[in-house]
Motif scaffolding. Structure first.
Motif, mmCIF file in Angstrom:
data_model
loop_
_atom_site.group_PDB
_atom_site.id
_atom_site.type_symbol
_atom_site.label_atom_id
_atom_site.label_comp_id
_atom_site.label_asym_id
_atom_site.label_seq_id
_atom_site.Cartn_x
_atom_site.Cartn_y
_atom_site.Cartn_z
ATOM 1 N N ASP A 35 0.832 -1.201 0.000
ATOM 2 C CA ASP A 35 0.000 0.000 0.000
ATOM 3 C C ASP A 35 0.873 1.260 0.000
ATOM 4 O OD1 ASP A 35 -1.824 2.025 0.343
ATOM 5 O OD2 ASP A 35 -2.779 1.154 2.100
ATOM 6 N N PRO A 36 1.001 1.924 -1.160
ATOM 7 C CA PRO A 36 1.909 3.085 -1.219
ATOM 8 C C PRO A 36 1.464 4.248 -0.333
ATOM 9 C CG PRO A 36 0.634 2.898 -3.235
ATOM 10 C CD PRO A 36 0.336 1.670 -2.420
ATOM 11 N N TRP A 37 0.191 4.291 0.020
ATOM 12 C CA TRP A 37 -0.304 5.376 0.868
ATOM 13 C C TRP A 37 -0.734 4.877 2.239
ATOM 14 C CZ3 TRP A 37 -1.667 4.820 -4.290
ATOM 15 C CH2 TRP A 37 -1.035 5.726 -5.148
ATOM 16 N N GLY A 38 -0.363 3.651 2.562
ATOM 17 C CA GLY A 38 -0.732 3.070 3.850
ATOM 18 C C GLY A 38 0.084 3.649 4.992
ATOM 19 N N PRO A 39 -0.282 3.309 6.212
ATOM 20 C CA PRO A 39 0.374 3.878 7.383
ATOM 21 C C PRO A 39 1.845 3.492 7.524
ATOM 22 C CG PRO A 39 -1.118 2.112 8.016
ATOM 23 C CD PRO A 39 -1.341 2.375 6.556
ATOM 24 N N GLU A 40 2.253 2.422 6.849
ATOM 25 C CA GLU A 40 3.656 2.024 6.914
ATOM 26 C C GLU A 40 4.328 2.063 5.544
ATOM 27 O OE1 GLU A 40 4.047 -1.692 9.058
ATOM 28 O OE2 GLU A 40 3.873 -0.633 10.961
ATOM 29 N N GLY A 41 3.831 2.953 4.676
ATOM 30 C CA GLY A 41 4.471 3.146 3.389
ATOM 31 C C GLY A 41 5.898 3.640 3.586
ATOM 32 N N SER A 42 6.820 3.145 2.793
ATOM 33 C CA SER A 42 8.243 3.497 2.867
ATOM 34 C C SER A 42 8.871 3.111 4.201
ATOM 35 C CB SER A 42 8.463 4.987 2.594
ATOM 36 O OG SER A 42 8.059 5.320 1.298
ATOM 37 N N GLN A 43 8.347 2.054 4.812
ATOM 38 C CA GLN A 43 8.888 1.600 6.093
ATOM 39 C C GLN A 43 9.508 0.204 6.019
ATOM 40 O OE1 GLN A 43 8.691 3.767 8.955
ATOM 41 N NE2 GLN A 43 8.229 5.077 7.213
ATOM 42 N N HIS A 44 9.117 -0.577 5.047
ATOM 43 C CA HIS A 44 9.529 -1.979 4.965
ATOM 44 C C HIS A 44 10.690 -2.150 3.985
ATOM 45 C CE1 HIS A 44 6.306 -3.466 7.529
ATOM 46 N NE2 HIS A 44 5.619 -2.447 7.031
ATOM 47 N N LEU A 45 11.076 -3.395 3.737
ATOM 48 C CA LEU A 45 12.233 -3.658 2.882
ATOM 49 C C LEU A 45 12.020 -3.138 1.465
ATOM 50 C CD1 LEU A 45 13.089 -7.256 4.117
ATOM 51 C CD2 LEU A 45 14.390 -5.167 4.567
ATOM 52 N N LEU A 46 10.932 -3.539 0.837
ATOM 53 C CA LEU A 46 10.652 -3.148 -0.544
ATOM 54 C C LEU A 46 9.222 -2.641 -0.636
ATOM 55 C CD1 LEU A 46 12.203 -6.289 -2.286
ATOM 56 C CD2 LEU A 46 13.255 -4.022 -2.112
ATOM 57 N N ASP A 47 8.988 -1.733 -1.593
ATOM 58 C CA ASP A 47 7.654 -1.179 -1.798
ATOM 59 C C ASP A 47 7.537 -0.715 -3.241
ATOM 60 O OD1 ASP A 47 8.901 1.405 -1.946
ATOM 61 O OD2 ASP A 47 8.750 1.598 0.224
ATOM 62 N N TRP A 48 6.450 -0.039 -3.546
ATOM 63 C CA TRP A 48 6.210 0.405 -4.919
ATOM 64 C C TRP A 48 7.252 1.410 -5.416
ATOM 65 C CZ3 TRP A 48 3.500 -2.125 -8.225
ATOM 66 C CH2 TRP A 48 2.443 -2.929 -7.789
ATOM 67 N N TYR A 49 8.010 2.010 -4.516
ATOM 68 C CA TYR A 49 9.019 2.984 -4.929
ATOM 69 C C TYR A 49 10.403 2.350 -5.097
ATOM 70 C CZ TYR A 49 5.300 6.221 -4.319
ATOM 71 O OH TYR A 49 4.091 6.865 -4.467
ATOM 72 N N SER A 50 10.542 1.083 -4.767
ATOM 73 C CA SER A 50 11.822 0.393 -4.971
ATOM 74 C C SER A 50 12.267 0.403 -6.435
ATOM 75 C CB SER A 50 11.741 -1.039 -4.432
ATOM 76 O OG SER A 50 11.479 -1.033 -3.043
#
Length: 188
Positions: A42-57
């Motif tokens: 979830d790119p706009w979720g409460p933990e966006g940009s907090q985990h190992l990989l995401d949509w911005y990786s």
């Protein structure tokens, strides 16, 4: 490849110093939930940009592709390790800037990322890792394949989340209301 280990060691030192800077600046080390996920969807979720990989990786992989290409053009006589160190320094500088209070506030005001808190230190280090993957891919792939990969990542993330490297930079530097409205159709 050169046998000189200094640029590789210095690259690790730069990443470690950047992580330490982010921690000292008050960035959280890992997701607030305490549970680290390989992929956060979830790119706009409460933990966006907090985990190992995401949509911005993928955008950080593109950074690596671009850095390799630019450094090949302007510094191809420089040993690969030193070019990699330059790429790591630039990526870490971006991570420090992106996670400054001023830029986080800019994201909140100029983009659809109203609740953006900045990256966790874990995510920032992984972003540098993704850049390194892009750098190494560019070293191995023909130029046309690197360009195609960058375009494919941009098209895919734009299609999936209405965002990507180009839109992110555009909205950060010169927000366009029509783009923000289009992005909010997904984020809203």
């Amino acid at each position: 490849m050169s046998r000189d280990a200094r640029p590789w060691i210095l690259s690790l030192v730069v990443v470690a110093l950047s992580a330490a800077w982010l921690l000292l600046d008050g960035r959280q080390a890992w997701p607030s939930s305490g549970h680290v996920q390989l992929w956060y969807d979830d790119p706009w979720g409460p933990e966006g940009s907090q985990h190992l990989l995401d949509w911005y990786s993928p955008s950080h992989v593109i950074h690596g592709l671009l850095f390799f290409g630019v450094l090949w053009l302007v510094a191809r006589r420089l040993a690969l390790g030193w070019r990699f160190l330059i790429a790591v320094v630039v990526e870490c500088a971006w991570e420090l800037t992106e996670n400054s209070d001023a830029v986080i506030e800019r994201y909140r005001n100029a983009t659809v990322s109203k609740d953006y808190l900045g990256d966790s230190v874990l995510n920032s280090v992984m972003d540098v890792g993704c850049m390194a993957v892009g750098f190494w891919l560019a070293r191995r792939l023909p130029v046309w394949a690197s360009v195609l990969l960058a375009l494919a990542f941009e098209a895919f993330t734009t299609w999936m989340i209405r965002d990507g490297l180009a839109l992110n930079v555009l909205m950060l530097l010169w927000p366009v209301e029509a783009v923000r409205a289009w992005q909010a159709g997904v984020a809203g």
